[in-house]
Motif scaffolding. Structure first.
Motif, short mmCIF file in Angstrom:
data_model
loop_
_atom_site.label_atom_id
_atom_site.label_comp_id
_atom_site.label_asym_id
_atom_site.label_seq_id
_atom_site.Cartn_x
_atom_site.Cartn_y
_atom_site.Cartn_z
N LEU A 425 1.08 -53.01 -3.13
CA LEU A 425 0.82 -51.97 -2.13
C LEU A 425 0.09 -50.82 -2.81
N ASP A 426 -1.16 -50.59 -2.42
CA ASP A 426 -1.99 -49.53 -2.99
C ASP A 426 -1.97 -48.34 -2.05
N GLU A 427 -1.37 -47.24 -2.49
CA GLU A 427 -1.21 -46.02 -1.68
C GLU A 427 -0.59 -46.36 -0.32
N PRO A 428 0.64 -46.89 -0.30
CA PRO A 428 1.23 -47.40 0.95
C PRO A 428 1.52 -46.35 2.01
N THR A 429 1.61 -45.06 1.63
CA THR A 429 1.95 -44.05 2.64
C THR A 429 0.90 -42.95 2.74
N ARG A 430 -0.32 -43.22 2.30
CA ARG A 430 -1.37 -42.20 2.39
C ARG A 430 -1.63 -41.82 3.84
N GLY A 431 -1.57 -40.52 4.14
CA GLY A 431 -1.84 -40.03 5.49
C GLY A 431 -0.79 -40.38 6.51
N ILE A 432 0.44 -40.68 6.06
CA ILE A 432 1.51 -41.09 6.97
C ILE A 432 2.58 -40.01 7.00
N ASP A 433 3.10 -39.71 8.19
CA ASP A 433 4.08 -38.64 8.32
C ASP A 433 5.41 -39.03 7.68
N VAL A 434 6.27 -38.03 7.51
CA VAL A 434 7.49 -38.22 6.73
C VAL A 434 8.45 -39.22 7.36
N GLY A 435 8.54 -39.24 8.70
CA GLY A 435 9.43 -40.19 9.35
C GLY A 435 8.98 -41.63 9.14
N ALA A 436 7.67 -41.90 9.37
CA ALA A 436 7.13 -43.24 9.15
C ALA A 436 7.16 -43.61 7.68
N ARG A 437 7.00 -42.62 6.81
CA ARG A 437 7.05 -42.88 5.38
C ARG A 437 8.40 -43.44 4.97
N ALA A 438 9.47 -42.85 5.49
CA ALA A 438 10.81 -43.35 5.16
C ALA A 438 10.99 -44.79 5.64
N GLN A 439 10.39 -45.12 6.79
CA GLN A 439 10.48 -46.50 7.30
C GLN A 439 9.71 -47.47 6.39
N ILE A 440 8.55 -47.04 5.88
CA ILE A 440 7.78 -47.88 4.95
C ILE A 440 8.59 -48.10 3.68
N TYR A 441 9.26 -47.07 3.22
CA TYR A 441 10.10 -47.21 2.02
C TYR A 441 11.20 -48.25 2.23
N GLU A 442 11.78 -48.24 3.42
CA GLU A 442 12.82 -49.23 3.72
C GLU A 442 12.24 -50.65 3.69
N VAL A 443 11.02 -50.81 4.20
CA VAL A 443 10.38 -52.13 4.17
C VAL A 443 10.16 -52.57 2.73
N ILE A 444 9.70 -51.66 1.88
CA ILE A 444 9.46 -51.99 0.47
C ILE A 444 10.76 -52.40 -0.21
N HIS A 449 14.68 -56.70 -2.02
CA HIS A 449 16.00 -57.29 -1.76
C HIS A 449 15.87 -58.78 -1.44
N GLN A 450 14.75 -59.17 -0.82
CA GLN A 450 14.51 -60.58 -0.51
C GLN A 450 14.09 -61.39 -1.73
N GLY A 451 13.87 -60.71 -2.87
CA GLY A 451 13.51 -61.42 -4.09
C GLY A 451 12.04 -61.44 -4.41
N LEU A 452 11.23 -60.71 -3.65
CA LEU A 452 9.80 -60.67 -3.95
C LEU A 452 9.56 -59.73 -5.13
N ALA A 453 8.46 -59.95 -5.84
CA ALA A 453 8.01 -59.02 -6.86
C ALA A 453 7.07 -58.03 -6.18
N VAL A 454 7.36 -56.74 -6.28
CA VAL A 454 6.61 -55.72 -5.55
C VAL A 454 5.97 -54.75 -6.54
N ILE A 455 4.68 -54.49 -6.35
CA ILE A 455 3.95 -53.50 -7.16
C ILE A 455 3.51 -52.38 -6.24
N VAL A 456 3.84 -51.14 -6.60
CA VAL A 456 3.46 -49.98 -5.80
C VAL A 456 2.56 -49.07 -6.62
N VAL A 457 1.35 -48.84 -6.12
CA VAL A 457 0.41 -47.89 -6.72
C VAL A 457 0.39 -46.66 -5.82
N SER A 458 0.58 -45.47 -6.40
CA SER A 458 0.61 -44.27 -5.56
C SER A 458 0.20 -43.05 -6.35
#
Length: 499
Positions: A425-444, A449-458
């Motif tokens: 995920l490259d800049e996953p919350t750029r230009g996103i409001d704080v409420g939606a940002r928290a939801q994106i964080y939950e998805v990440i 938790h599902q066992g995927l390898a996740v890379i976050v660039v921010s």
């Protein structure tokens, strides 16, 4: 406690601003004052009314009710040109410069000065250079805009307004595409212009910036004014709760403990253009691996190469122990790597198409294994993912009509539906409001938790620190160190990022 300032004796005064589209009210009874030489932060979730009130002030749209005054005189701009003529300009988040024209030509586009019947290019260059110097940008005005970095393009936008003698600027997400060093430079420019008496309306989702740059804060929610603060030294938690209308106890979800199984290994990776060199790291199942660094450090170039979008000159990539030499994004996708790009509008979505069509792109083998794709199958598949990712919209709705946060959820839905092994995920919350940002964080967090390898660039350092098990810091295309969660903090990361 909210504090309502005294009405401004001079500057901008907005009273009872409202806007209705038919039966729908998008803004109601909003009051805002902006005095000369101050920065007023305008906060709120997407859809709160920030863009509406900004557009009214800048003359893009007409209010349904309310009055405005500017420097003690009635102010009712019928167009952006009217607003600029009075000294008020709007700098959009998505810059509107013409890339194949020079800086000077962009600054004076549509209003070129003439001398003896010809365009006076010498005057254009002189005036543009004066304003660039005023902003601290040392570059020739004959430079094509396409050759400028994002921060410099933003300075050209501001210079354009300054040549029109603007006295109040509305800055819409001005740091969304900037790194820490460029943000600091922008703030220095704002402070310089404040001392000259210029006022600012500053719109941002990055709440850590507000205390640094703003003098006062105004918070909107659902088109209404819900908070005014006579100082910007307000706890972030207080501002967030005013914006979302509920208590926000935790911005970042709990971090999952990774498994021992290694999913991705990168060794000695280098780019043909030297944008990154000799990069090595690994990511385990259930791990969120953060990549930090200032703009130009090589972060995006690195993940694009891993995803097969850019070429690799040296090094190796291994997925689940199997070597991968991607020659195209299709190779990386087949191996189980998906990239959620930083520019979701240009690279992640087809804005004119529906939510359902966007989610279906690249997922037709899962929608119709037999090869016969029907509209009902696409709609059913899209609805499952709309529900799973909490997208506020229907399958038949154009994705371009969604807020930034919901557009990002559509991109995530499209990518995660492929059942990947590695999610970048490259800049996953750029230009996103704080409420939606928290939801994106939950998805990440759920992906890990599902066992995927996740890379976050921010570029948001708090985001990298809050989400990651480990953080790799890049500077000038080199790996300056990988820090465990208990070692990673603002100081340790920035020390390495500025090497």
């Amino acid at each position: 406690m909210n504090e309502i300032p005294e009405p401004a004796a001079v500057g901008l005064s907005v009273r009872g601003a409202s806007k209705r589209y038919g039966p729908v009210t998008v803004l109601e009874g909003v009051d805002i004052d902006v005095r000369p030489g101050e920065v007023v932060a305008l906060l709120g979730e997407n859809g709160a009314g920030k863009s509406t009130i900004s557009s009214i002030i800048a003359g893009l749209i007409q209010p349904s009710a309310g009055t405005m005054s500017w420097n003690g005189e009635p102010y009712a701009p019928a167009s952006p040109a009217d607003a600029l003529a009075r000294g008020i300009g709007l700098i959009h988040q998505e810059m509107r410069l013409l890339p194949d024209l020079t800086i000077a030509e962009n600054v004076f586009v549509g209003r070129q000065p003439t001398k003896s019947g010809r365009i006076d290019r010498a005057y254009m260059a002189k005036r543009a250079a004066e304003q660039l110097h005023r902003l601290g940008l040392d570059v020739s005005t004959s430079t094509l805009v396409r050759n400028l970095r994002v921060a410099a393009q933003q300075q050209v936008e501001i210079a354009k307004a300054l040549t029109l003698d603007a006295k109040l600027l509305i800055l819409d997400e001005p740091t969304a595409a900037l790194g820490g060093e460029e943000t600091d430079h922008l703030f220095e420019q704002i402070e310089r212009l404040k001392k000259e008496g210029m006022g600012f309306v500053y719109i941002s989702h990055r709440l850590d910036e507000i205390a640094r740059i703003a003098d006062r804060v105004v918070v909107l929610r659902d088109g209404r004014l819900v908070g005014t603060y006579a100082t910007a030294q307000v706890p972030v938690k207080t501002l967030v709760e005013a914006m979302v209308g509920r208590s926000v106890e935790r911005m970042f979800p709990a971090v999952t403990t990774p498994a021992d199984r290694e999913v991705l290994r990168v060794e000695g990776l280098g780019a043909p253009d030297k944008s990154f060199q000799d990069i090595s790291f690994n990511v385990h199942a259930g791990e969120v691996f953060g990549i930090a660094g200032i703009v130009g450090a090589g972060r995006t170039e690195l993940v694009r190469a891993i995803a097969g979008a850019d070429p690799i000159a040296a090094g190796t990539i291994t997925i689940d122990g199997k070597p991968l030499s991607p020659r195209s994004p299709a190779d990386s996708l087949t191996a189980g790597i998906v990239l959620v790009p930083e520019d979701r509008k240009d690279q992640g979505l087809i804005l004119e198409h529906t939510i359902g069509d966007n989610i279906a792109l690249g997922n037709y083998p899962r929608i119709a294994p037999s090869g016969f794709v029907t509209p009902s199958a696409v709609r059913s598949y899209a609805n499952q993912n709309i529900k799973r990712f909490g997208v506020k919209g229907s399958a038949g709705q154009p994705v371009g009509h969604l807020s930034g946060g919901n557009q990002q959820k559509v991109v995530l839905a499209k990518c995660i539906s492929r059942r990947p092994k590695v999610v970048i995920l490259d800049e996953p919350t750029r230009g996103i409001d704080v409420g939606a940002r928290a939801q994106i964080y939950e998805v990440i967090a759920d992906l890990a938790h599902q066992g995927l390898a996740v890379i976050v660039v921010s570029s948001d350092l708090d985001e990298v620190l809050g989400l990651s098990n480990r953080v790799m810091v890049l500077s000038r295309g080199l790996n300056r160190g990988i820090l465990d969660r208990n070692q990673a903090n603002r100081v340790s990361v920035m020390e390495r990022a500025t090497l």
